[in-house]
Design a protein around this motif. Structure first.
Motif, PDB file in Angstrom:
ATOM      1  N   VAL A 174       0.037   5.967 -14.158  1.00  0.00           N
ATOM      2  CA  VAL A 174       1.297   6.663 -14.396  1.00  0.00           C
ATOM      3  C   VAL A 174       1.322   7.289 -15.785  1.00  0.00           C
ATOM      4  CG1 VAL A 174       3.791   6.348 -14.652  1.00  0.00           C
ATOM      5  CG2 VAL A 174       2.581   5.243 -12.759  1.00  0.00           C
ATOM      6  N   GLU A 175       0.945   6.512 -16.802  1.00  0.00           N
ATOM      7  CA  GLU A 175       1.067   6.997 -18.172  1.00  0.00           C
ATOM      8  C   GLU A 175       0.011   8.037 -18.527  1.00  0.00           C
ATOM      9  OE1 GLU A 175       1.006   3.467 -20.568  1.00  0.00           O
ATOM     10  OE2 GLU A 175       3.103   2.933 -20.077  1.00  0.00           O
ATOM     11  N   ARG A 176      -1.212   7.862 -18.027  1.00  0.00           N
ATOM     12  CA  ARG A 176      -2.273   8.807 -18.381  1.00  0.00           C
ATOM     13  C   ARG A 176      -2.216  10.093 -17.565  1.00  0.00           C
ATOM     14  NH1 ARG A 176      -7.796   5.133 -18.951  1.00  0.00           N
ATOM     15  NH2 ARG A 176      -6.879   3.412 -20.161  1.00  0.00           N
ATOM     16  N   PHE A 177      -1.847   9.974 -16.284  1.00  0.00           N
ATOM     17  CA  PHE A 177      -2.006  11.123 -15.390  1.00  0.00           C
ATOM     18  C   PHE A 177      -0.698  11.658 -14.834  1.00  0.00           C
ATOM     19  CE2 PHE A 177      -5.825   8.338 -14.835  1.00  0.00           C
ATOM     20  CZ  PHE A 177      -6.702   9.138 -15.547  1.00  0.00           C
ATOM     21  N   ARG A 178       0.391  10.916 -14.950  1.00  0.00           N
ATOM     22  CA  ARG A 178       1.700  11.345 -14.450  1.00  0.00           C
ATOM     23  C   ARG A 178       1.572  11.988 -13.065  1.00  0.00           C
ATOM     24  NH1 ARG A 178       5.585  10.651 -17.904  1.00  0.00           N
ATOM     25  NH2 ARG A 178       7.021  12.061 -16.811  1.00  0.00           N
ATOM     26  N   PRO A 179       1.095  11.236 -12.077  1.00  0.00           N
ATOM     27  CA  PRO A 179       0.855  11.811 -10.754  1.00  0.00           C
ATOM     28  C   PRO A 179       2.141  12.236 -10.058  1.00  0.00           C
ATOM     29  CG  PRO A 179       0.668   9.427 -10.673  1.00  0.00           C
ATOM     30  CD  PRO A 179       0.781   9.793 -12.127  1.00  0.00           C
ATOM     31  N   ASP A 180       2.027  13.262  -9.242  1.00  0.00           N
ATOM     32  CA  ASP A 180       3.153  13.691  -8.420  1.00  0.00           C
ATOM     33  C   ASP A 180       3.339  12.748  -7.233  1.00  0.00           C
ATOM     34  OD1 ASP A 180       3.752  16.360  -9.778  1.00  0.00           O
ATOM     35  OD2 ASP A 180       1.621  16.542  -9.326  1.00  0.00           O
ATOM     36  N   ILE A 181       2.230  12.174  -6.755  1.00  0.00           N
ATOM     37  CA  ILE A 181       2.256  11.192  -5.666  1.00  0.00           C
ATOM     38  C   ILE A 181       1.424   9.992  -6.074  1.00  0.00           C
ATOM     39  CG2 ILE A 181       1.546  10.675  -3.287  1.00  0.00           C
ATOM     40  CD1 ILE A 181       1.779  13.609  -2.634  1.00  0.00           C
ATOM     41  N   LEU A 182       1.929   8.810  -5.820  1.00  0.00           N
ATOM     42  CA  LEU A 182       1.091   7.611  -5.799  1.00  0.00           C
ATOM     43  C   LEU A 182       1.002   7.176  -4.343  1.00  0.00           C
ATOM     44  CD1 LEU A 182       1.945   5.512  -8.971  1.00  0.00           C
ATOM     45  CD2 LEU A 182      -0.302   6.339  -8.269  1.00  0.00           C
ATOM     46  N   TRP A 183      -0.225   7.224  -3.835  1.00  0.00           N
ATOM     47  CA  TRP A 183      -0.483   6.975  -2.407  1.00  0.00           C
ATOM     48  C   TRP A 183      -1.101   5.588  -2.284  1.00  0.00           C
ATOM     49  CZ3 TRP A 183      -2.894   5.973   2.057  1.00  0.00           C
ATOM     50  CH2 TRP A 183      -2.599   6.716   3.202  1.00  0.00           C
ATOM     51  N   PHE A 184      -0.272   4.616  -1.921  1.00  0.00           N
ATOM     52  CA  PHE A 184      -0.730   3.231  -1.867  1.00  0.00           C
ATOM     53  C   PHE A 184      -1.319   2.894  -0.495  1.00  0.00           C
ATOM     54  CE2 PHE A 184       2.114   3.072  -5.507  1.00  0.00           C
ATOM     55  CZ  PHE A 184       1.396   2.267  -6.376  1.00  0.00           C
ATOM     56  N   ASP A 185      -2.113   1.829  -0.482  1.00  0.00           N
ATOM     57  CA  ASP A 185      -2.744   1.345   0.738  1.00  0.00           C
ATOM     58  C   ASP A 185      -2.922  -0.166   0.601  1.00  0.00           C
ATOM     59  OD1 ASP A 185      -3.897   1.448   3.242  1.00  0.00           O
ATOM     60  OD2 ASP A 185      -5.749   2.414   2.593  1.00  0.00           O
ATOM     61  N   GLY A 186      -3.314  -0.831   1.694  1.00  0.00           N
ATOM     62  CA  GLY A 186      -3.599  -2.258   1.645  1.00  0.00           C
ATOM     63  C   GLY A 186      -2.383  -3.148   1.725  1.00  0.00           C
ATOM     64  N   GLU A 187      -1.228  -2.553   2.009  1.00  0.00           N
ATOM     65  CA  GLU A 187       0.029  -3.307   1.949  1.00  0.00           C
ATOM     66  C   GLU A 187       0.135  -4.382   3.024  1.00  0.00           C
ATOM     67  OE1 GLU A 187       0.629  -0.944   5.400  1.00  0.00           O
ATOM     68  OE2 GLU A 187      -0.375  -0.519   3.516  1.00  0.00           O
ATOM     69  N   TRP A 188      -0.661  -4.242   4.103  1.00  0.00           N
ATOM     70  CA  TRP A 188      -0.524  -5.175   5.230  1.00  0.00           C
ATOM     71  C   TRP A 188      -0.926  -6.611   4.875  1.00  0.00           C
ATOM     72  CZ3 TRP A 188      -4.372  -1.506   4.760  1.00  0.00           C
ATOM     73  CH2 TRP A 188      -5.662  -1.993   4.612  1.00  0.00           C
ATOM     74  N   GLU A 189      -1.650  -6.800   3.774  1.00  0.00           N
ATOM     75  CA  GLU A 189      -2.190  -8.123   3.482  1.00  0.00           C
ATOM     76  C   GLU A 189      -1.185  -9.088   2.853  1.00  0.00           C
ATOM     77  OE1 GLU A 189      -6.866  -7.801   3.460  1.00  0.00           O
ATOM     78  OE2 GLU A 189      -6.023  -7.721   1.440  1.00  0.00           O
ATOM     79  N   ARG A 190      -0.039  -8.584   2.427  1.00  0.00           N
ATOM     80  CA  ARG A 190       0.970  -9.450   1.833  1.00  0.00           C
ATOM     81  C   ARG A 190       2.362  -8.941   2.224  1.00  0.00           C
ATOM     82  NH1 ARG A 190      -3.411 -11.254   0.993  1.00  0.00           N
ATOM     83  NH2 ARG A 190      -4.265 -12.172  -0.916  1.00  0.00           N
ATOM     84  N   THR A 191       3.360  -9.712   1.936  1.00  0.00           N
ATOM     85  CA  THR A 191       4.735  -9.277   2.163  1.00  0.00           C
ATOM     86  C   THR A 191       5.228  -8.474   0.954  1.00  0.00           C
ATOM     87  OG1 THR A 191       5.731 -11.218   1.129  1.00  0.00           O
ATOM     88  CG2 THR A 191       5.159 -11.394   3.473  1.00  0.00           C
ATOM     89  N   GLU A 192       6.347  -7.806   1.167  1.00  0.00           N
ATOM     90  CA  GLU A 192       6.960  -7.041   0.083  1.00  0.00           C
ATOM     91  C   GLU A 192       7.276  -7.940  -1.103  1.00  0.00           C
ATOM     92  OE1 GLU A 192      11.112  -4.698  -0.072  1.00  0.00           O
ATOM     93  OE2 GLU A 192       9.570  -3.759   1.179  1.00  0.00           O
ATOM     94  N   GLU A 193       7.732  -9.157  -0.833  1.00  0.00           N
ATOM     95  CA  GLU A 193       8.061 -10.090  -1.909  1.00  0.00           C
ATOM     96  C   GLU A 193       6.797 -10.538  -2.643  1.00  0.00           C
ATOM     97  OE1 GLU A 193      11.150  -9.529   0.809  1.00  0.00           O
ATOM     98  OE2 GLU A 193       9.141 -10.308   1.253  1.00  0.00           O
ATOM     99  N   GLN A 194       5.729 -10.825  -1.896  1.00  0.00           N
ATOM    100  CA  GLN A 194       4.483 -11.229  -2.555  1.00  0.00           C
ATOM    101  C   GLN A 194       3.945 -10.117  -3.448  1.00  0.00           C
ATOM    102  OE1 GLN A 194       2.462 -12.396   1.150  1.00  0.00           O
ATOM    103  NE2 GLN A 194       2.056 -14.389   0.228  1.00  0.00           N
TER     104      GLN A 194
END
Length: 419
Positions: A174-194
């Motif tokens: 975020v600080e170095r590149f100030r992206p317009d999109i952050l495209w996340f992946d791998g979310e299935w391995e934990r819950t939102e709270e984790q």
């Protein structure tokens, strides 16, 4: 959500990493047993990025009509493509490439006014603190020693260290590149709270409030991200379909099952006709060159877009499926319909349920005007608008587009007919 995203229509998704050395299936190849973990990690020694030229990539993306591109800065294998201070594995210190590969990508895109997307995997199957928690419920991918703690062996302190590492890397992006999109992946391995998604979203948006987040930030995502399979019903709100050119995200030299240009045009037209973007995946070789077969197909799609740009940009989703046999888009002022015809029209093209009078119909790209007339209709139920089929000389080899100029804003009848 930023206003540029729904009008972008086309993005390019680059899966670039050490997995290209052996033509492996990204990080999945050691997770699923396609190769051993040792074999996978030996690819670090062959990753050179010797011909990596982000300027040529950006020139290609702009030429084919893309408005944004997304680069895998860290896949599930944990190998970062930038010079990170939160170190596990990275191409700067652990591969012959020996340098940051993200900065050049970001600078090249911005030089061509393309929006910058950075992919980042929540998961890291090589981090010593990662496999120290378990998903509390069922999930779609079987747990392995790379991703989940053994039953009864969870370590909350180690998991907290992992999240500190993840947050540190995301803060750098975020600080170095100030992206317009952050495209996340791998979310299935934990819950939102984790995952502590709320804290992660706050971290990102406090550093750059204009960054948009894909749906793999779960309830903190700004848009939906269906993968590989085109939806039959548009997701609620903004969305994109991420799709490979062949069957693979990364470079796999034995995968020759390439989609034709005609198929890509169909995917693209159907996607924008439902109000989405197409994020088209390409996998460079380890040296940074994009295979010719992928370039040819991107250029073919781009040429179709260039011929029909009025039907692509500054448009919204078109007619519901039952009104026209094919996808369509609607101009932003809602006064011009663009009908897309994949097959050669025979005799006529029809629009059902159109309450508006039609001012004019032309073939997009040639300007040829087509005759039209209405038959039937009773009371509030409109008749069928028939448009004469274009001549052979006006047909596009992939999809012919008819521009239908309306009297006033689009007005459709959606009832069951007069009983």
């Amino acid at each position: 959500m930023q206003p540029w995203f729904p009008d972008a229509k086309l993005g390019i998704f680059i899966h670039y990493g050490v997995y290209a050395v052996g033509g492996a299936a990204e990080s999945w190849s050691f997770y699923t047993g396609e190769m051993t973990h040792d074999q996978y990690m030996k690819q670090l020694g062959g990753f050179t990025a010797a011909h990596y030229d982000p300027d040529s990539w950006a020139e290609l993306f702009a030429r084919v009509g893309a408005r944004y591109a997304v680069l895998t800065t860290k896949h599930h294998d944990g190998v970062a493509l930038w010079d990170t201070d939160h170190r596990n594995l990275d191409v700067v210190r652990d591969t012959p490439a020996g340098r940051d590969l993200v900065t050049g990508f970001v600078d090249a895109l911005r030089a061509r006014n393309l929006k910058v997307g950075l992919y980042y995997s929540h998961s890291d199957w090589n981090h010593p603190d990662y496999a120290t928690e378990r998903h509390p419920g069922p999930h779609i991918v079987p747990a392995t020693s790379y991703s989940h703690a053994e039953p009864g062996r969870e370590d909350p302190e180690a998991w907290a260290r992992y999240l500190t590492y993840r947050d540190g890397q995301v803060r750098e992006l975020v600080e170095r590149f100030r992206p317009d999109i952050l495209w996340f992946d791998g979310e299935w391995e934990r819950t939102e709270e984790q995952w502590r998604m709320r804290d992660l979203a706050d971290l990102i948006l406090s550093g750059n409030p204009d960054t948009i987040l894909n749906g793999r930030m779960l309830s903190y995502g700004d848009y939906a991200t269906p993968e590989q399979g085109a939806p039959l019903q548009a997701p609620d709100g903004p969305w994109e379909l991420c799709l490979t050119i062949n069957d693979s995200w990364s470079y796999r030299p034995h995968d020759h099952d390439f989609k034709s240009v005609r198929q890509l045009v169909r995917y693209f037209a159907e996607t924008i006709g439902m109000g989405g973007n197409l994020l088209l995946g390409a996998g460079p070789r380890e040296d940074g060159t994009i295979p010719e077969e992928q370039i040819e197909r991107m250029e073919g799609l781009g040429a179709w877009i260039a011929r029909h740009s009025d039907a692509v940009y500054d448009t919204v989703a078109g007619l519901p499926a039952e009104h026209h046999y094919g996808p369509s888009t609607l101009s932003a002022d809602r006064r011009t319909l663009y009908l897309m015809c994949f097959d050669t029209p025979r005799e006529t093209v029809s629009i059902r349920g159109l309450c508006n009078q039609v001012k004019r119909v032309t073939v997009l790209g040639t300007g040829t005007e087509l005759s039209h007339h209405v038959t039937g209709g009773l009371g509030a139920v409109p008749g069928v608008t028939w448009i004469d089929a274009p001549a052979q000389a006006d047909l596009d080899p992939y999809a012919t587009v008819l521009a239908v100029e309306l009297e006033g804003e689009l007005d459709l009848y959606r009832g069951a007919g007069r009983n």
